[in-house]
Design an enzyme around this catalytic site. Structure first.
Site, PDB file in Angstrom:
ATOM      1  N   TYR A 152       4.639  -1.421  23.429  1.00  0.00           N
ATOM      2  CA  TYR A 152       6.028  -1.921  23.444  1.00  0.00           C
ATOM      3  C   TYR A 152       7.021  -0.808  23.061  1.00  0.00           C
ATOM      4  O   TYR A 152       7.867  -0.399  23.874  1.00  0.00           O
ATOM      5  CB  TYR A 152       6.125  -3.126  22.511  1.00  0.00           C
ATOM      6  CG  TYR A 152       7.525  -3.594  22.207  1.00  0.00           C
ATOM      7  CD1 TYR A 152       8.467  -3.765  23.224  1.00  0.00           C
ATOM      8  CD2 TYR A 152       7.902  -3.889  20.897  1.00  0.00           C
ATOM      9  CE1 TYR A 152       9.747  -4.202  22.936  1.00  0.00           C
ATOM     10  CE2 TYR A 152       9.175  -4.338  20.609  1.00  0.00           C
ATOM     11  CZ  TYR A 152      10.103  -4.485  21.623  1.00  0.00           C
ATOM     12  OH  TYR A 152      11.371  -4.916  21.334  1.00  0.00           O
ATOM     13  N   ASP A 182      -2.951   6.851  25.742  1.00  0.00           N
ATOM     14  CA  ASP A 182      -3.040   5.438  25.350  1.00  0.00           C
ATOM     15  C   ASP A 182      -4.418   4.931  25.772  1.00  0.00           C
ATOM     16  O   ASP A 182      -4.867   5.216  26.878  1.00  0.00           O
ATOM     17  CB  ASP A 182      -1.944   4.633  26.068  1.00  0.00           C
ATOM     18  CG  ASP A 182      -1.698   3.284  25.425  1.00  0.00           C
ATOM     19  OD1 ASP A 182      -0.582   3.052  24.937  1.00  0.00           O
ATOM     20  OD2 ASP A 182      -2.639   2.452  25.399  1.00  0.00           O
ATOM     21  N   ALA A 215       0.642   5.216  18.599  1.00  0.00           N
ATOM     22  CA  ALA A 215      -0.554   4.404  18.873  1.00  0.00           C
ATOM     23  C   ALA A 215      -1.077   3.832  17.568  1.00  0.00           C
ATOM     24  O   ALA A 215      -1.358   4.576  16.627  1.00  0.00           O
ATOM     25  CB  ALA A 215      -1.630   5.278  19.517  1.00  0.00           C
ATOM     26  N   TYR A 261      -2.947  -3.440   7.306  1.00  0.00           N
ATOM     27  CA  TYR A 261      -2.037  -2.814   8.268  1.00  0.00           C
ATOM     28  C   TYR A 261      -1.029  -1.915   7.532  1.00  0.00           C
ATOM     29  O   TYR A 261      -0.918  -0.714   7.806  1.00  0.00           O
ATOM     30  CB  TYR A 261      -1.319  -3.879   9.102  1.00  0.00           C
ATOM     31  CG  TYR A 261      -0.142  -3.326   9.859  1.00  0.00           C
ATOM     32  CD1 TYR A 261      -0.329  -2.369  10.847  1.00  0.00           C
ATOM     33  CD2 TYR A 261       1.164  -3.730   9.562  1.00  0.00           C
ATOM     34  CE1 TYR A 261       0.751  -1.829  11.527  1.00  0.00           C
ATOM     35  CE2 TYR A 261       2.245  -3.213  10.237  1.00  0.00           C
ATOM     36  CZ  TYR A 261       2.034  -2.252  11.213  1.00  0.00           C
ATOM     37  OH  TYR A 261       3.107  -1.711  11.869  1.00  0.00           O
ATOM     38  N   LYS A 287      -0.744   2.410   7.296  1.00  0.00           N
ATOM     39  CA  LYS A 287       0.438   3.218   7.633  1.00  0.00           C
ATOM     40  C   LYS A 287       0.835   4.102   6.446  1.00  0.00           C
ATOM     41  O   LYS A 287       1.200   5.272   6.616  1.00  0.00           O
ATOM     42  CB  LYS A 287       1.598   2.304   8.033  1.00  0.00           C
ATOM     43  CG  LYS A 287       1.374   1.574   9.353  1.00  0.00           C
ATOM     44  CD  LYS A 287       1.528   2.528  10.531  1.00  0.00           C
ATOM     45  CE  LYS A 287       1.432   1.821  11.850  1.00  0.00           C
ATOM     46  NZ  LYS A 287       1.687   2.692  12.987  1.00  0.00           N
ATOM     47  N   ASN A 334      12.157  -5.011  11.757  1.00  0.00           N
ATOM     48  CA  ASN A 334      11.694  -5.939  12.807  1.00  0.00           C
ATOM     49  C   ASN A 334      12.300  -5.563  14.157  1.00  0.00           C
ATOM     50  O   ASN A 334      13.458  -5.874  14.420  1.00  0.00           O
ATOM     51  CB  ASN A 334      12.046  -7.378  12.425  1.00  0.00           C
ATOM     52  CG  ASN A 334      11.211  -7.867  11.265  1.00  0.00           C
ATOM     53  OD1 ASN A 334      11.259  -7.299  10.172  1.00  0.00           O
ATOM     54  ND2 ASN A 334      10.413  -8.877  11.491  1.00  0.00           N
ATOM     55  N   ARG A 361       3.669 -18.685   5.709  1.00  0.00           N
ATOM     56  CA  ARG A 361       2.597 -17.855   6.251  1.00  0.00           C
ATOM     57  C   ARG A 361       2.167 -16.905   5.128  1.00  0.00           C
ATOM     58  O   ARG A 361       3.025 -16.233   4.540  1.00  0.00           O
ATOM     59  CB  ARG A 361       3.159 -17.064   7.444  1.00  0.00           C
ATOM     60  CG  ARG A 361       2.131 -16.413   8.324  1.00  0.00           C
ATOM     61  CD  ARG A 361       2.751 -15.846   9.582  1.00  0.00           C
ATOM     62  NE  ARG A 361       3.662 -14.728   9.324  1.00  0.00           N
ATOM     63  CZ  ARG A 361       4.231 -13.972  10.261  1.00  0.00           C
ATOM     64  NH1 ARG A 361       4.001 -14.245  11.546  1.00  0.00           N
ATOM     65  NH2 ARG A 361       5.032 -12.995   9.955  1.00  0.00           N
ATOM     66  N   ASP A 367       3.979 -13.343   3.575  1.00  0.00           N
ATOM     67  CA  ASP A 367       5.363 -13.094   4.013  1.00  0.00           C
ATOM     68  C   ASP A 367       6.294 -12.920   2.812  1.00  0.00           C
ATOM     69  O   ASP A 367       6.462 -13.848   2.023  1.00  0.00           O
ATOM     70  CB  ASP A 367       5.889 -14.288   4.827  1.00  0.00           C
ATOM     71  CG  ASP A 367       5.635 -14.142   6.316  1.00  0.00           C
ATOM     72  OD1 ASP A 367       5.354 -13.029   6.769  1.00  0.00           O
ATOM     73  OD2 ASP A 367       5.727 -15.166   7.018  1.00  0.00           O
TER      74      ASP A 367
HETATM   75  N1  UDP Z   1       8.013 -16.671  11.878  1.00  0.00           N
HETATM   76  C1  UDP Z   1       8.131 -18.051  12.037  1.00  0.00           C
HETATM   77  N2  UDP Z   1       7.509 -18.629  13.108  1.00  0.00           N
HETATM   78  C2  UDP Z   1       6.799 -17.915  14.038  1.00  0.00           C
HETATM   79  C3  UDP Z   1       6.703 -16.503  13.870  1.00  0.00           C
HETATM   80  C4  UDP Z   1       7.337 -15.916  12.782  1.00  0.00           C
HETATM   81  O1  UDP Z   1       8.743 -18.736  11.218  1.00  0.00           O
HETATM   82  O2  UDP Z   1       6.241 -18.518  14.965  1.00  0.00           O
HETATM   83  C5  UDP Z   1       8.683 -16.024  10.740  1.00  0.00           C
HETATM   84  C6  UDP Z   1       7.763 -15.226   9.841  1.00  0.00           C
HETATM   85  O3  UDP Z   1       7.174 -16.070   8.876  1.00  0.00           O
HETATM   86  C7  UDP Z   1       8.721 -14.198   9.253  1.00  0.00           C
HETATM   87  C8  UDP Z   1       9.761 -13.971  10.369  1.00  0.00           C
HETATM   88  O4  UDP Z   1       9.610 -15.099  11.260  1.00  0.00           O
HETATM   89  O5  UDP Z   1       9.399 -14.744   8.162  1.00  0.00           O
HETATM   90  C9  UDP Z   1       9.499 -12.704  11.153  1.00  0.00           C
HETATM   91  O6  UDP Z   1       8.138 -12.680  11.518  1.00  0.00           O
HETATM   92  P1  UDP Z   1       7.530 -11.631  12.513  1.00  0.00           P
HETATM   93  O7  UDP Z   1       6.062 -11.950  12.679  1.00  0.00           O
HETATM   94  O8  UDP Z   1       8.354 -11.587  13.755  1.00  0.00           O
HETATM   95  O9  UDP Z   1       7.725 -10.236  11.791  1.00  0.00           O
HETATM   96  P2  UDP Z   1       7.241  -9.718  10.333  1.00  0.00           P
HETATM   97  O10 UDP Z   1       8.470  -9.763   9.476  1.00  0.00           O
HETATM   98  O11 UDP Z   1       6.134 -10.583   9.859  1.00  0.00           O
HETATM   99  O12 UDP Z   1       6.815  -8.323  10.631  1.00  0.00           O
END
Ligand code: UDP
Length: 326
Positions: A11, A31, A74, A141, A145, A170, A281, A284
């Site tokens: 991407y 790649d 990559a 992850y 990094k 993001n 999740r 987070d």
């Molecule tokens: N999120 C959500 N529903 C989804 C996917 C993501 O509520 O189906 C939320 C996730 O919990 C986070 C935010 O959106 O708070 C951004 O998530 P993403 O996976 O895009 O990026 P991250 O910040 O985890 O790298």
């Protein structure tokens, strides 16, 4: 002389390759095409379909090409997958990077721009996050990094390898022409998921509605891919001008909540996009917002797309034209 982009079929990589090519640079892509897409790379560009875990292959490529600078993009990048299969992340992201550096340092040690992540910070204790904030990754992850950032410092000490790590926040959106865009499988990122919901008229799951944030949902710093790529080009100029090794946050410097993103997607697409509250999740953080002061000051770079609507509109163009991805 050429610029190597590892992960150039992914991407961010494909947008980076397109921008370098448009700027008249001679670009070479490496790649393994496991998650990247051949169709994301202009056929005029030399594409080496091989792995960083194959140092002989990488060495052969360096012997054939004259590489002036490397964009090392990559990597595997799924937080959830990394929790379940940490070894895959350390082998691919860390060992792969070390293989690349070993080869680079026998071929003139060209400067390297490394794609790092806000995930190195873990759960930040201050906001906006400055580059010198505490780094305590909460996933393999993020750890992988941070490990590569540290490895780079030792190559600088031993071989004078100039490097810049860009810690992405993001990233979302697509190139204005709509011919390349985001196609992750599986997709876990909020904006593409919201746009799929708009297309398929299915609900979006909102992970956590009881965070200590203004509307209870997580706040993130969404940066347009075009701005992110602008930061890469600015970094290349910086290194060509003799800039020293450093690290920069690349974000917008403002946060938007999950609900604000869904609202913006409703405005852009005209679709209802129902949202369902789900449990948090795991892993987070409530809020991740970059301080971009250092990047603006040192690289002379500034994001130009300031609203989530602009990011979502460009992503929507890509998703509507490529409902099945590439
Ligand atoms: N999120 C959500 N529903 C989804 C996917 C993501 O509520 O189906 C939320 C996730 O919990 C986070 C935010 O959106 O708070 C951004 O998530 P993403 O996976 O895009 O990026 P991250 O910040 O985890 O790298």
């Amino acid at each position: 002389m050429s610029i190597l982009v590892t992960g150039g079929a992914g991407y961010v990589g494909s947008h980076c390759v397109a921008a370098l090519h448009a700027a008249g640079e001679d670009v070479v892509v490496l790649d393994d095409l496991l998650r990247g897409h051949r169709a994301a790379v202009n056929p005029k560009i030399r594409l080496y379909a091989g792995s960083l875990n194959d140092p002989v292959y990488v060495g052969d490529m360096f012997r054939r090409e004259r590489i002036e600078a490397v964009f090392h993009l990559a990597s595997l990048s799924l937080v959830g997958e990394s929790m379940k299969k940490p070894g895959r992340y350390f082998l691919n992201n860390v060992a792969g990077a070390v293989n690349l550096l070993e080869v680079m340092c026998t071929h003139g040690c060209p400067p390297i721009i490394f794609s790092s992540t806000a995930a190195v910070y873990g759960h930040p204790t201050t906001t906006p996050i400055r580059e010198d904030a505490l780094k305590r990754p909460t996933s393999p992850y993020g750890e992988s990094k941070l490990m590569v950032e540290n490895v780079l410092k030792w190559y600088d000490a031993a071989y004078g390898l100039r490097h810049v790590a860009l810690r992405y926040f993001n990233v979302a959106g697509a190139a204005p022409g709509g011919e390349i865009g985001e196609d992750h499988r599986p997709e876990t990122h909020l904006i593409p998921i919201v746009l799929r919901a708009a297309r398929e008229k299915t609900p979006v799951k909102v992970f956590g509605t009881d965070y200590q944030t203004p509307d209870g949902t997580c706040v993130r710093d969404y940066i347009h891919i075009e701005d992110l790529i602008g930061a890469h080009l600015a970094t290349l100029r910086y290194l060509r001008d003799g800039g020293a090794s450093d690290v920069f946050n690349i974000g917008l410097g403002h946060g938007f909540s999950v609900r604000e993103i869904i609202e913006a997607a409703r405005r852009v697409t005209g679709a209802d996009i129902p949202a369902e509250a789900e449990p948090r999740r795991p892993g987070d953080p409530a809020e991740l917002v970059a301080s971009t002061e250092k990047a603006e000051r040192v690289l002379g770079w500034k994001p130009e797309h300031l609203t989530p609507d602009e990011i979502i509109a460009s992503a929507w163009r890509w998703h509507r034209g490529h409902s099945e991805g590439y």
